[in-house]
Design a protein around this motif. Structure first.
Motif, PDB file in Angstrom:
ATOM      1  N   LEU A   1       0.811  -1.218   0.000  1.00  0.00           N
ATOM      2  CA  LEU A   1       0.000   0.000   0.000  1.00  0.00           C
ATOM      3  C   LEU A   1       0.842   1.265   0.000  1.00  0.00           C
ATOM      4  CD1 LEU A   1      -2.636  -1.478   0.156  1.00  0.00           C
ATOM      5  CD2 LEU A   1      -3.269  -0.110   2.144  1.00  0.00           C
ATOM      6  N   GLY A   2       2.009   1.223   0.622  1.00  0.00           N
ATOM      7  CA  GLY A   2       2.851   2.406   0.643  1.00  0.00           C
ATOM      8  C   GLY A   2       3.290   2.848  -0.734  1.00  0.00           C
ATOM      9  N   SER A   3       3.301   1.924  -1.706  1.00  0.00           N
ATOM     10  CA  SER A   3       3.769   2.238  -3.055  1.00  0.00           C
ATOM     11  C   SER A   3       2.696   2.863  -3.918  1.00  0.00           C
ATOM     12  CB  SER A   3       4.283   0.966  -3.745  1.00  0.00           C
ATOM     13  OG  SER A   3       5.383   0.429  -3.046  1.00  0.00           O
ATOM     14  N   PHE A   4       1.429   2.633  -3.567  1.00  0.00           N
ATOM     15  CA  PHE A   4       0.387   3.210  -4.416  1.00  0.00           C
ATOM     16  C   PHE A   4      -0.734   3.857  -3.610  1.00  0.00           C
ATOM     17  CE2 PHE A   4      -2.067  -0.572  -3.589  1.00  0.00           C
ATOM     18  CZ  PHE A   4      -1.213  -1.639  -3.754  1.00  0.00           C
ATOM     19  N   ALA A   5      -0.368   4.404  -2.428  1.00  0.00           N
ATOM     20  CA  ALA A   5      -1.360   5.090  -1.605  1.00  0.00           C
ATOM     21  C   ALA A   5      -1.881   6.353  -2.276  1.00  0.00           C
ATOM     22  CB  ALA A   5      -0.770   5.433  -0.236  1.00  0.00           C
TER      23      ALA A   5
ATOM     24  N   GLU B   1     -10.872  -9.413  -3.922  1.00  0.00           N
ATOM     25  CA  GLU B   1     -11.805  -9.866  -2.894  1.00  0.00           C
ATOM     26  C   GLU B   1     -11.946 -11.387  -2.824  1.00  0.00           C
ATOM     27  OE1 GLU B   1     -13.055  -5.807  -4.403  1.00  0.00           O
ATOM     28  OE2 GLU B   1     -12.490  -7.742  -5.297  1.00  0.00           O
ATOM     29  N   THR B   2     -11.668 -12.084  -3.921  1.00  0.00           N
ATOM     30  CA  THR B   2     -11.871 -13.536  -3.940  1.00  0.00           C
ATOM     31  C   THR B   2     -10.573 -14.318  -3.757  1.00  0.00           C
ATOM     32  OG1 THR B   2     -11.688 -13.581  -6.358  1.00  0.00           O
ATOM     33  CG2 THR B   2     -13.893 -13.295  -5.426  1.00  0.00           C
ATOM     34  N   MET B   3      -9.498 -13.636  -3.394  1.00  0.00           N
ATOM     35  CA  MET B   3      -8.224 -14.307  -3.168  1.00  0.00           C
ATOM     36  C   MET B   3      -8.312 -15.235  -1.947  1.00  0.00           C
ATOM     37  SD  MET B   3      -5.733 -13.296  -5.333  1.00  0.00           S
ATOM     38  CE  MET B   3      -6.983 -13.581  -6.576  1.00  0.00           C
ATOM     39  N   ASP B   4      -7.522 -16.305  -1.974  1.00  0.00           N
ATOM     40  CA  ASP B   4      -7.399 -17.154  -0.792  1.00  0.00           C
ATOM     41  C   ASP B   4      -6.574 -16.458   0.286  1.00  0.00           C
ATOM     42  OD1 ASP B   4      -8.756 -19.400  -1.980  1.00  0.00           O
ATOM     43  OD2 ASP B   4      -6.937 -19.730  -3.173  1.00  0.00           O
ATOM     44  N   LEU B   5      -5.606 -15.645  -0.155  1.00  0.00           N
ATOM     45  CA  LEU B   5      -4.752 -14.914   0.772  1.00  0.00           C
ATOM     46  C   LEU B   5      -4.412 -13.555   0.170  1.00  0.00           C
ATOM     47  CD1 LEU B   5      -2.853 -14.724   3.291  1.00  0.00           C
ATOM     48  CD2 LEU B   5      -1.060 -15.711   1.845  1.00  0.00           C
ATOM     49  N   VAL B   6      -4.642 -12.503   0.938  1.00  0.00           N
ATOM     50  CA  VAL B   6      -4.245 -11.160   0.537  1.00  0.00           C
ATOM     51  C   VAL B   6      -3.288 -10.623   1.586  1.00  0.00           C
ATOM     52  CG1 VAL B   6      -4.993  -8.816   0.018  1.00  0.00           C
ATOM     53  CG2 VAL B   6      -6.436 -10.742  -0.625  1.00  0.00           C
ATOM     54  N   CYS B   7      -2.072 -10.282   1.166  1.00  0.00           N
ATOM     55  CA  CYS B   7      -1.059  -9.724   2.065  1.00  0.00           C
ATOM     56  C   CYS B   7      -0.933  -8.234   1.767  1.00  0.00           C
ATOM     57  CB  CYS B   7       0.278 -10.421   1.851  1.00  0.00           C
ATOM     58  SG  CYS B   7       0.254 -12.185   2.268  1.00  0.00           S
ATOM     59  N   VAL B   8      -1.330  -7.408   2.712  1.00  0.00           N
ATOM     60  CA  VAL B   8      -1.350  -5.959   2.515  1.00  0.00           C
ATOM     61  C   VAL B   8      -0.236  -5.338   3.352  1.00  0.00           C
ATOM     62  CG1 VAL B   8      -2.743  -3.868   2.550  1.00  0.00           C
ATOM     63  CG2 VAL B   8      -3.844  -6.086   2.194  1.00  0.00           C
ATOM     64  N   ASP B   9       0.794  -4.861   2.675  1.00  0.00           N
ATOM     65  CA  ASP B   9       1.961  -4.274   3.340  1.00  0.00           C
ATOM     66  C   ASP B   9       1.741  -2.782   3.588  1.00  0.00           C
ATOM     67  OD1 ASP B   9       4.462  -4.320   4.469  1.00  0.00           O
ATOM     68  OD2 ASP B   9       5.539  -4.746   2.608  1.00  0.00           O
ATOM     69  N   ASP B  10       2.333  -2.256   4.668  1.00  0.00           N
ATOM     70  CA  ASP B  10       2.220  -0.831   5.003  1.00  0.00           C
ATOM     71  C   ASP B  10       0.764  -0.398   5.035  1.00  0.00           C
ATOM     72  OD1 ASP B  10       5.003  -0.445   5.138  1.00  0.00           O
ATOM     73  OD2 ASP B  10       5.113  -0.225   2.959  1.00  0.00           O
ATOM     74  N   VAL B  11      -0.045  -1.165   5.739  1.00  0.00           N
ATOM     75  CA  VAL B  11      -1.476  -0.897   5.738  1.00  0.00           C
ATOM     76  C   VAL B  11      -1.806   0.460   6.348  1.00  0.00           C
ATOM     77  CG1 VAL B  11      -1.995  -1.946   7.976  1.00  0.00           C
ATOM     78  CG2 VAL B  11      -3.714  -2.005   6.173  1.00  0.00           C
ATOM     79  N   ASP B  12      -0.905   0.984   7.154  1.00  0.00           N
ATOM     80  CA  ASP B  12      -1.157   2.262   7.815  1.00  0.00           C
ATOM     81  C   ASP B  12      -0.858   3.462   6.924  1.00  0.00           C
ATOM     82  OD1 ASP B  12       1.393   1.219   7.942  1.00  0.00           O
ATOM     83  OD2 ASP B  12       1.899   2.124   9.848  1.00  0.00           O
ATOM     84  N   ALA B  13      -0.239   3.230   5.753  1.00  0.00           N
ATOM     85  CA  ALA B  13       0.184   4.351   4.914  1.00  0.00           C
ATOM     86  C   ALA B  13      -0.954   5.280   4.506  1.00  0.00           C
ATOM     87  CB  ALA B  13       0.928   3.833   3.678  1.00  0.00           C
TER      88      ALA B  13
ATOM     89  N   LEU C   1      -1.703  -8.500   7.258  1.00  0.00           N
ATOM     90  CA  LEU C   1      -1.429  -7.072   7.164  1.00  0.00           C
ATOM     91  C   LEU C   1      -0.140  -6.744   7.898  1.00  0.00           C
ATOM     92  CD1 LEU C   1      -4.997  -5.876   8.275  1.00  0.00           C
ATOM     93  CD2 LEU C   1      -4.272  -6.564   5.980  1.00  0.00           C
ATOM     94  N   SER C   2       0.507  -5.639   7.485  1.00  0.00           N
ATOM     95  CA  SER C   2       1.651  -5.139   8.245  1.00  0.00           C
ATOM     96  C   SER C   2       1.475  -3.653   8.503  1.00  0.00           C
ATOM     97  CB  SER C   2       2.968  -5.380   7.495  1.00  0.00           C
ATOM     98  OG  SER C   2       3.175  -4.386   6.507  1.00  0.00           O
ATOM     99  N   ALA C   3       2.011  -3.211   9.629  1.00  0.00           N
ATOM    100  CA  ALA C   3       1.930  -1.797  10.001  1.00  0.00           C
ATOM    101  C   ALA C   3       3.103  -1.474  10.911  1.00  0.00           C
ATOM    102  CB  ALA C   3       0.614  -1.488  10.706  1.00  0.00           C
ATOM    103  N   ALA C   4       3.381  -0.199  11.066  1.00  0.00           N
ATOM    104  CA  ALA C   4       4.467   0.219  11.951  1.00  0.00           C
ATOM    105  C   ALA C   4       4.064   0.123  13.416  1.00  0.00           C
ATOM    106  CB  ALA C   4       4.888   1.649  11.617  1.00  0.00           C
ATOM    107  N   LEU C   5       2.758   0.281  13.689  1.00  0.00           N
ATOM    108  CA  LEU C   5       2.265   0.335  15.065  1.00  0.00           C
ATOM    109  C   LEU C   5       1.208  -0.736  15.290  1.00  0.00           C
ATOM    110  CD1 LEU C   5       1.810   4.216  15.373  1.00  0.00           C
ATOM    111  CD2 LEU C   5       3.694   2.838  16.316  1.00  0.00           C
ATOM    112  N   PRO C   6       0.954  -1.100  16.539  1.00  0.00           N
ATOM    113  CA  PRO C   6      -0.134  -2.043  16.817  1.00  0.00           C
ATOM    114  C   PRO C   6      -1.476  -1.427  16.440  1.00  0.00           C
ATOM    115  CG  PRO C   6       0.783  -1.152  18.858  1.00  0.00           C
ATOM    116  CD  PRO C   6       1.692  -0.724  17.760  1.00  0.00           C
ATOM    117  N   PRO C   7      -2.493  -2.246  16.213  1.00  0.00           N
ATOM    118  CA  PRO C   7      -3.766  -1.738  15.677  1.00  0.00           C
ATOM    119  C   PRO C   7      -4.440  -0.670  16.526  1.00  0.00           C
ATOM    120  CG  PRO C   7      -3.952  -4.035  16.377  1.00  0.00           C
ATOM    121  CD  PRO C   7      -2.506  -3.703  16.371  1.00  0.00           C
ATOM    122  N   ASP C   8      -4.306  -0.742  17.838  1.00  0.00           N
ATOM    123  CA  ASP C   8      -4.982   0.251  18.678  1.00  0.00           C
ATOM    124  C   ASP C   8      -4.282   1.604  18.675  1.00  0.00           C
ATOM    125  OD1 ASP C   8      -2.766  -0.710  20.023  1.00  0.00           O
ATOM    126  OD2 ASP C   8      -3.705  -0.686  21.994  1.00  0.00           O
TER     127      ASP C   8
END
Length: 227
Positions: A72-76, A87-99, A126-133
């Motif tokens: 996500l950081g590359s095309f935010a 939406e129909t993927m078995d697995l979606v890996c979303v990097d830099d979700v917080d961007a 998903l990946s992010a720099a901080l915990p979800p809360d």
């Protein structure tokens, strides 16, 4: 597919040095197929989030699952509609979700993606720099609820001992024998982050092959041009 993101050949579980992150790596290796789960890994730059998301994607693809890696950081700055079609993927890996999440349109698009993948039993990582809360998210309580309900694993950067073990192991896989004094010098004179150290090791490997030399300390100092 609206996006085509190539996975680098180097990204795998086998060449990720887990160090203090062994629990997170074990959890990613055991992500069940089609269980509707959402997992979030978080930590500072250099702890290997991108590597692990790409490794998880590659592992799923090797088992003939439909998987996608989305940085996500590359095309935010793009239209959030780029997420359509996954939406129909078995697995979606979303990097830099917080961007992009302070943008309400992006936050809504991510929420729709998470719900759609879950509805058919797919998995989201998903990946992010901080915990979800602690993530800064546009006013969209449902998205924060989804992220806080995800299985969450903190990642830590490697200390000097772990970096030394990583360099030694990675060098051996390349067919190099790095003397202890060379490893110690690298940790003393180079930036102490995994990405920089691995880039330096790659330069050493190429130079050693070209010159047919062992990676002695003087040779490494010459290759990296650090006195």
């Amino acid at each position: 597919m609206p996006l085509s993101v190539q996975l680098p050949d180097a990204a795998s579980f086998d060449n990720y040095h887990a160090g203090p992150n062994a629990q997170a790596v074990a959890a990613l290796r055991e992500l069940g197929e089609g269980d509707g789960s959402t997992t979030l890994i978080h930590g500072p730059r250099g702890c290997g989030k991108t590597h692990l998301l790409q490794a998880t994607s590659r592992d799923a693809l090797s088992r003939r699952a439909r998987a996608a890696y989305l940085p996500l950081g590359s095309f935010a700055a793009e239209d959030p509609a780029v997420l359509h079609g996954f939406e129909t993927m078995d697995l979606v890996c979303v990097d830099d979700v917080d961007a992009p999440l302070q943008d309400r349109n992006w936050a809504q698009a991510l929420l729709r993606l998470l719900d759609a993948v879950k509805s058919h039993g797919g998995r989201c990582l998903l990946s992010a720099a901080l915990p979800p809360d602690r993530l800064a998210i546009a006013r969209l309580p449902d998205l924060r609820t989804r992220l806080c309900a995800a299985a969450s694993f903190p990642l830590r950067t490697l200390d000097d001992d772990a970096h030394a073990a990583m360099l030694k192991t990675r060098a051996q896989r390349l067919g190099l024998e790095l003397p202890f004094e060379t490893i110690h010098w690298m940790l003393t004179h180079l930036p102490r982050d995994t990405e920089s150290l691995l880039k330096a090791l790659a330069r050493i490997d190429r130079a050693a092959l070209a010159a047919r030399r062992r990676p002695t300390l003087p040779f490494v100092q010459q290759v990296l041009a650090v006195g």
